[in-house]
Scaffold this motif. Structure first.
Motif, PDB file in Angstrom:
ATOM      1  N   TRP A   1       0.826  -1.217   0.000  1.00  0.00           N
ATOM      2  CA  TRP A   1       0.000   0.000   0.000  1.00  0.00           C
ATOM      3  C   TRP A   1       0.854   1.258   0.000  1.00  0.00           C
ATOM      4  O   TRP A   1       0.420   2.306  -0.478  1.00  0.00           O
ATOM      5  CB  TRP A   1      -0.978   0.005   1.181  1.00  0.00           C
ATOM      6  CG  TRP A   1      -2.069  -1.018   1.005  1.00  0.00           C
ATOM      7  CD1 TRP A   1      -2.291  -2.106   1.785  1.00  0.00           C
ATOM      8  CD2 TRP A   1      -3.065  -1.048  -0.034  1.00  0.00           C
ATOM      9  NE1 TRP A   1      -3.375  -2.820   1.301  1.00  0.00           N
ATOM     10  CE2 TRP A   1      -3.861  -2.192   0.190  1.00  0.00           C
ATOM     11  CE3 TRP A   1      -3.359  -0.234  -1.128  1.00  0.00           C
ATOM     12  CZ2 TRP A   1      -4.933  -2.546  -0.643  1.00  0.00           C
ATOM     13  CZ3 TRP A   1      -4.423  -0.579  -1.951  1.00  0.00           C
ATOM     14  CH2 TRP A   1      -5.195  -1.722  -1.707  1.00  0.00           C
ATOM     15  N   GLN A   2       2.073   1.172   0.533  1.00  0.00           N
ATOM     16  CA  GLN A   2       2.959   2.338   0.451  1.00  0.00           C
ATOM     17  C   GLN A   2       3.276   2.656  -0.997  1.00  0.00           C
ATOM     18  O   GLN A   2       3.174   3.806  -1.443  1.00  0.00           O
ATOM     19  CB  GLN A   2       4.261   2.079   1.208  1.00  0.00           C
ATOM     20  CG  GLN A   2       4.107   2.108   2.717  1.00  0.00           C
ATOM     21  CD  GLN A   2       5.453   1.973   3.405  1.00  0.00           C
ATOM     22  OE1 GLN A   2       6.315   1.212   2.973  1.00  0.00           O
ATOM     23  NE2 GLN A   2       5.636   2.726   4.474  1.00  0.00           N
ATOM     24  N   VAL A   3       3.655   1.618  -1.747  1.00  0.00           N
ATOM     25  CA  VAL A   3       3.992   1.832  -3.151  1.00  0.00           C
ATOM     26  C   VAL A   3       2.747   2.254  -3.934  1.00  0.00           C
ATOM     27  O   VAL A   3       2.795   3.139  -4.790  1.00  0.00           O
ATOM     28  CB  VAL A   3       4.618   0.552  -3.746  1.00  0.00           C
ATOM     29  CG1 VAL A   3       4.793   0.687  -5.245  1.00  0.00           C
ATOM     30  CG2 VAL A   3       5.954   0.263  -3.081  1.00  0.00           C
ATOM     31  N   TRP A   4       1.624   1.621  -3.614  1.00  0.00           N
ATOM     32  CA  TRP A   4       0.355   1.964  -4.265  1.00  0.00           C
ATOM     33  C   TRP A   4       0.066   3.463  -4.101  1.00  0.00           C
ATOM     34  O   TRP A   4      -0.185   4.183  -5.065  1.00  0.00           O
ATOM     35  CB  TRP A   4      -0.772   1.130  -3.643  1.00  0.00           C
ATOM     36  CG  TRP A   4      -2.111   1.258  -4.281  1.00  0.00           C
ATOM     37  CD1 TRP A   4      -2.929   2.357  -4.241  1.00  0.00           C
ATOM     38  CD2 TRP A   4      -2.805   0.266  -5.047  1.00  0.00           C
ATOM     39  NE1 TRP A   4      -4.090   2.100  -4.931  1.00  0.00           N
ATOM     40  CE2 TRP A   4      -4.046   0.833  -5.439  1.00  0.00           C
ATOM     41  CE3 TRP A   4      -2.504  -1.041  -5.427  1.00  0.00           C
ATOM     42  CZ2 TRP A   4      -4.973   0.137  -6.193  1.00  0.00           C
ATOM     43  CZ3 TRP A   4      -3.434  -1.738  -6.184  1.00  0.00           C
ATOM     44  CH2 TRP A   4      -4.661  -1.160  -6.563  1.00  0.00           C
ATOM     45  N   ASP A   5       0.103   3.911  -2.841  1.00  0.00           N
ATOM     46  CA  ASP A   5      -0.228   5.317  -2.586  1.00  0.00           C
ATOM     47  C   ASP A   5       0.811   6.256  -3.178  1.00  0.00           C
ATOM     48  O   ASP A   5       0.471   7.341  -3.660  1.00  0.00           O
ATOM     49  CB  ASP A   5      -0.357   5.558  -1.073  1.00  0.00           C
ATOM     50  CG  ASP A   5      -1.674   5.015  -0.530  1.00  0.00           C
ATOM     51  OD1 ASP A   5      -2.480   4.509  -1.323  1.00  0.00           O
ATOM     52  OD2 ASP A   5      -1.893   5.108   0.689  1.00  0.00           O
TER      53      ASP A   5
END
Ligand code: HEM
Ligand code: HEM
Lengths: 111, 155
Positions: free
Chosen positions: B79-83
Motif C-alpha cells: 500500500w505504500q507503493v500503491w499510494d
C-alpha cells in the motif's frame, strides 16, 4: 462538446480535492488525534453526499478519459466516438448505482 | 468527409490569425505530456478505483477510517507503493491538465506566468509533503494513546 466541458470541470474538481486530501492525510504525522478528528468530518451525511459527488466525477472522468484514449489511438475511434459516449454514460450508471447503494447505506445507516 | 482543409489551430493561418503568443518550439515536451496524460490515465484508473473500493466499499466503509486504519495499510509496502504511485501520477496528471487549462483561458502573458508559477509551487509542495508522509510515517508515535493499530506495544 459538452463531454469535453464535463471532462475539464471534473478534472479540476478532482485536482482541488487531491490538494486538500494530501493535506488532511498528512495529519497522520501530527498526531493520531488530529487525524482522526479531521477524518471524522468526512463521516457526516453532508460529506457523505460530497464523497458521492466526488466519486461520480471521478468515474465520469475516468471512463470518458478511456474514450478519449480510444478516439486517439484506435483506428475507428473517431467514427464511433458518439457510440462510445453512450457507452461511457451507461458504464457510469452501472458503476454508480451499486456504489451509491453501498456508500449511502454506510453513510446514513450509522454503525 | 468534408473537403475543406482545416489548418492546424496554432499555425497563424488565415483561419487563426490571432495566435501570436509563442514561436513554434522545437522541443518534444508537448508530445511527451500528451502521451503521459494517456498512460498515467490508464494506470490511475486501477490505482484510484482500488483506493476507493478498499476505503469506501469494504468492511465499514468510511466509518472504518481512522489513524489505526492508515497505520494498518502503511505497515505494508504494497500500500505504500500503491499510494506513492497514485500520489505522483495523479499530481503530475492533474498539474499538467490544469496547465493546459491555464494556457487555454489566460490570454495575457503575465497572467499565464503567474498562474502557472502558483500551480507548480503548489504541486511541488503537495508531492514532496505526500511523499514524506508515506516514508516518515510512524504507526506507534510516542505518547499517543488513542486509535493506535493493534500491533503497537501497549504503553
Ligand atoms: C472520498 C473518497 C476518499 C477517501 C475516504 C480516501 C481516504 C484515504 C485514506 C484513509 C488515505 C490514507 C492511506 C490509505 O488509506 O491508503 C488516503 C491517502 C491517499 N489518497 Fe485517498 N481517499 C479518497 C479519495 C481519493 C482520490 C479520489 C484520490 C486521487 C485523486 C486519492 C488519493 C490519495 C493519495 C495520493 C493518498 C496518499 C497521500 C499521501 O501520500 O500522504 N484519494 N486516502
Ligand atoms: C481515473 C483515471 C483518469 C483517466 C483515465 C484520465 C484521463 C484523462 C485524459 C485522457 C485526459 C485528456 C488529456 C488531453 O486532452 O491531452 C485528461 C485530462 C485531464 N485530467 Fe484526467 N484522467 C484520470 C484521472 C485524473 C485525476 C485523478 C485528475 C486530478 C488530479 C485528473 C485531472 C485532469 C485534468 C485537470 C485534465 C485536463 C482537462 C482538459 O485539458 O480539458 N484526471 N484525463
Amino acid at each position: 462538446m459538452w463531454s469535453w466541458v464535463g471532462h475539464r470541470i471534473t478534472g479540476v474538481v478532482i485536482f482541488v480535492f487531491l490538494l486538500v486530501h494530501v493535506l488532511d492525510t498528512s495529519l497522520v504525522r501530527v498526531s493520531p488525534e488530529a487525524y482522526t478528528a479531521v477524518i471524522g468530518a468526512y463521516k457526516n451525511p453532508i460529506m457523505g453526499l460530497g464523497e458521492a459527488a466526488l466519486v461520480a466525477a471521478i468515474v465520469f472522468h475516468a471512463f470518458n478519459g478511456l474514450r478519449i484514449i480510444a478516439i486517439d489511438f484506435w483506428k475507428k475511434g473517431p467514427k464511433y466516438q458518439r457510440q462510445m459516449l453512450w457507452t461511457v454514460l451507461i458504464a457510469w450508471v452501472v458503476v454508480m448505482v451499486p456504489f451509491l447503494i453501498r456508500h449511502l447505506s454506510i453513510v446514513f445507516g450509522g454503525h | 468527409m468534408s473537403s475543406n482543409v482545416i489548418a492546424s489551430p496554432r499555425s497563424n493561418s488565415a483561419q487563426s490569425p490571432w495566435y501570436k503568443r509563442n514561436k513554434a518550439s522545437h522541443s518534444s515536451f508537448e508530445m511527451f505530456a500528451w502521451l503521459f496524460m494517456r498512460l498515467s490515465g490508464v494506470v490511475l484508473i486501477v490505482l484510484i478505483f482500488g483506493h476507493l473500493f478498499v476505503n469506501l466499499m469494504l468492511g465499514q466503509g468510511i466509518h472504518a477510517i481512522d489513524f489505526g486504519f492508515v497505520a494498518g495499510k502503511w505497515s505494508s509496502p504494497f500500500w505504500q507503493v500503491w499510494d506513492l504511485a497514485m500520489l505522483w501520477l495523479a499530481m503530475l496528471h492533474g498539474t499538467n491538465g490544469v496547465r493546459t487549462i491555464i494556457n487555454d483561458y489566460a490570454d495575457r502573458n503575465g497572467t499565464r506566468m503567474t498562474l502557472k508559477t502558483i500551480l507548480y509551487i503548489a504541486a511541488g509542495v503537495i508531492i514532496v509533503l505526500g511523499t514524506l508522509v508515506i516514508f516518515t510515517f510512524d504507526p506507534c508515535p510516542a505518547g499517543a494513546v488513542t486509535d493506535l493499530p493493534s500491533f503497537c506495544p501497549v504503553p
